[in-house]
Design an enzyme around this catalytic site. Sequence first.
Site, PDB file in Angstrom:
ATOM      1  N   LYS A 179       8.319   5.605   0.949  1.00 41.19           N
ATOM      2  CA  LYS A 179       7.495   4.955   2.316  1.00 41.19           C
ATOM      3  C   LYS A 179       8.682   3.771   2.791  1.00 41.19           C
ATOM      4  O   LYS A 179       9.547   3.306   1.446  1.00 41.19           O
ATOM      5  CB  LYS A 179       6.639   3.911   2.089  1.00 41.19           C
ATOM      6  CG  LYS A 179       5.391   3.297   2.465  1.00 41.19           C
ATOM      7  CD  LYS A 179       4.785   2.493   2.098  1.00 41.19           C
ATOM      8  CE  LYS A 179       3.942   1.836   2.796  1.00 41.19           C
ATOM      9  NZ  LYS A 179       2.289   0.963   2.120  1.00 41.19           N
ATOM     10  N   SER A 205      -1.700   1.545   5.246  1.00 39.39           N
ATOM     11  CA  SER A 205      -0.467   1.783   6.085  1.00 39.39           C
ATOM     12  C   SER A 205       0.912   2.476   5.372  1.00 39.39           C
ATOM     13  O   SER A 205       1.749   3.153   6.262  1.00 39.39           O
ATOM     14  CB  SER A 205      -0.132   0.285   5.295  1.00 39.39           C
ATOM     15  OG  SER A 205       1.008   0.121   3.677  1.00 39.39           O
ATOM     16  N   SER A 219      -3.896   0.901   0.810  1.00 36.54           N
ATOM     17  CA  SER A 219      -2.951   1.628   1.078  1.00 36.54           C
ATOM     18  C   SER A 219      -2.401   3.055   1.011  1.00 36.54           C
ATOM     19  O   SER A 219      -1.786   3.199   2.023  1.00 36.54           O
ATOM     20  CB  SER A 219      -1.643   1.119   1.717  1.00 36.54           C
ATOM     21  OG  SER A 219      -1.702  -0.131   2.875  1.00 36.54           O
TER      22      SER A 219
END
Lengths: 471, 98
Positions: free
Chosen positions: A79, A154, A178
């Site tokens: 990420k 997210s 997330s």
Amino acid sequence: MKINLKDLTIEETHNHFKNGDFTVRELVDAYLEVIKEKNPDINAYLEVYSDLDIQISKAEEIFKNGTDTLMTGIPISIKDNMLFDGHVASASSKILGGYKATYDAGVIKQLKKQGTIFLGRTNMDEFAMGSSTETSAYGNTKNPLDTARVPGGSSGGAVSSVAMDGAMAALGSDTGGSIRQPAAFTGLVGLKPTYGAVSRFGIISMASSLDQVGPLGKTVRDVEIIFNAINAYDRLDSTSIPLEKRKISNPSKPKRIGVPKEFLSGDGIEKEVLQNFEESCQKLKNEGYELVDVSLPLIKYSLAVYYILMPAEVSSNLARYDGIRYGLHEEGDKLLDIYTKSRGKGFGKEVRRRILLGTYILSHGYYDAYYNTAVRVRHAIKNELANIFLNVDAIITPTSPCLPFKFNEKIEDPIAMYMSDLFTVPANIADIPAISIPSGKNANGLPFSLHIMAPYLREDILFAIGKDFEK
Amino acid sequence: MKLEDVKKLADMARIDMSDSEMEGIAKDFDSILAYVGQVQEVSKSEGTQSSALTQEDYFLNNVMRDDVVTNKEGEYTEKILSNAPDTENGFLKVKKIL
């Protein structure tokens, strides 16, 4: 041999490497080909790293030395909020556009040692604030299962990179859901470990008392393997749990699972989701588990607690972005103008909103009414869950109250977007581990997901139930 | 919430914002604060009163170390300054404050 990326697991890959069926380089090339074909449309990756040759050589060397682990040569995505020395990490924000990491995050260090291949960095909601990846400053990421829909957030880029077969697995981060909600939206498995199990060192902070790094993958076993590889003490993270305190005496096989009925009767939970949950319950009964009703009167307040503590911590953590030391810099007449202009231009709308909300919550006259009260209720929720875990081994709910939604459906309505985290937030509030596991698809091919929570440090329970459920 | 209240928050948070955005935020805040305000109700109920604000839950405690230099002088200077928008002779450059 022709590599079938779709169903390839970590253990199978490891055996193929050992048997010489294909090399690390051949596998990486297979992923790069998929990324080249699909990423322009899906936008899962913001960048594919240019030093893959060096990474591959290191992995090959480790195999030659015989010090290989299951994670050696496994291509994963990371990420965009994880620092990887010498590489850009932007948290998908304009304020960190072009920011180059000056050291490795704890999780990167752990996996680098084992020769894991980091293919590239994935798109996310800006500073991990969102549930659809629509707040990224670098465009939307599409859901590979239905490109008219969001991949969740997210960690939306992370899940899409795996769901489009552009990585074997991914590292995400989870502050209120997330990892688990986007896993649910793309038919993957996602784990939020116990707070303090995995190092947060070198992860761009959102809300430090809730953030935790975790794995995303196609199977429970893959997620377990990655968790084992990053589940380590890190002296550079002051909330990392010392190893001697992690030992569980006599871990027994889970038998009793709690179902919080009243928590499932609230507004805003889609009917299809509840029907699928009933089927999941039946499946677990068929696997020999005993399901019991549990009463958790406080758990429904987790989301309200979260939307006080999280913005408060956000406003404090994001005060560091000043346009002076790194990141976006806007000129101004005075020093103060440089701050306000750099921050005004560098942060996106949702981030600005949450910083202001946190500033309000922490301001004189409201601090007690909001922040301190929320901390007290957080403790009460923790205690409530700890007490229930004296009677049950795990607690199950759906992962998301809704199926994957379309772009722009919720972005203008913060409360509706925040409700996506209803079932996932309690685990962050209580510091406990939780996993999301695919539980079938509806008539239109949209995925359902089961959410399991376990007591502090009992990831083993999640894996055991998860594997039975996966059968 | 009034526009001037949001303006004050934006000032405190050091964020330059347009009036129209702040008007939107004022509206959003009313619904968000109404939602999170639930905690005040539940905190009066039984079971939440006794939950003390102690630091001893689970394994969280302060981690200390000796205040000593652990890296070589200048070891990271170049790397760190390469991210800075404006530098001079190994220093960050900022506007005059006084």
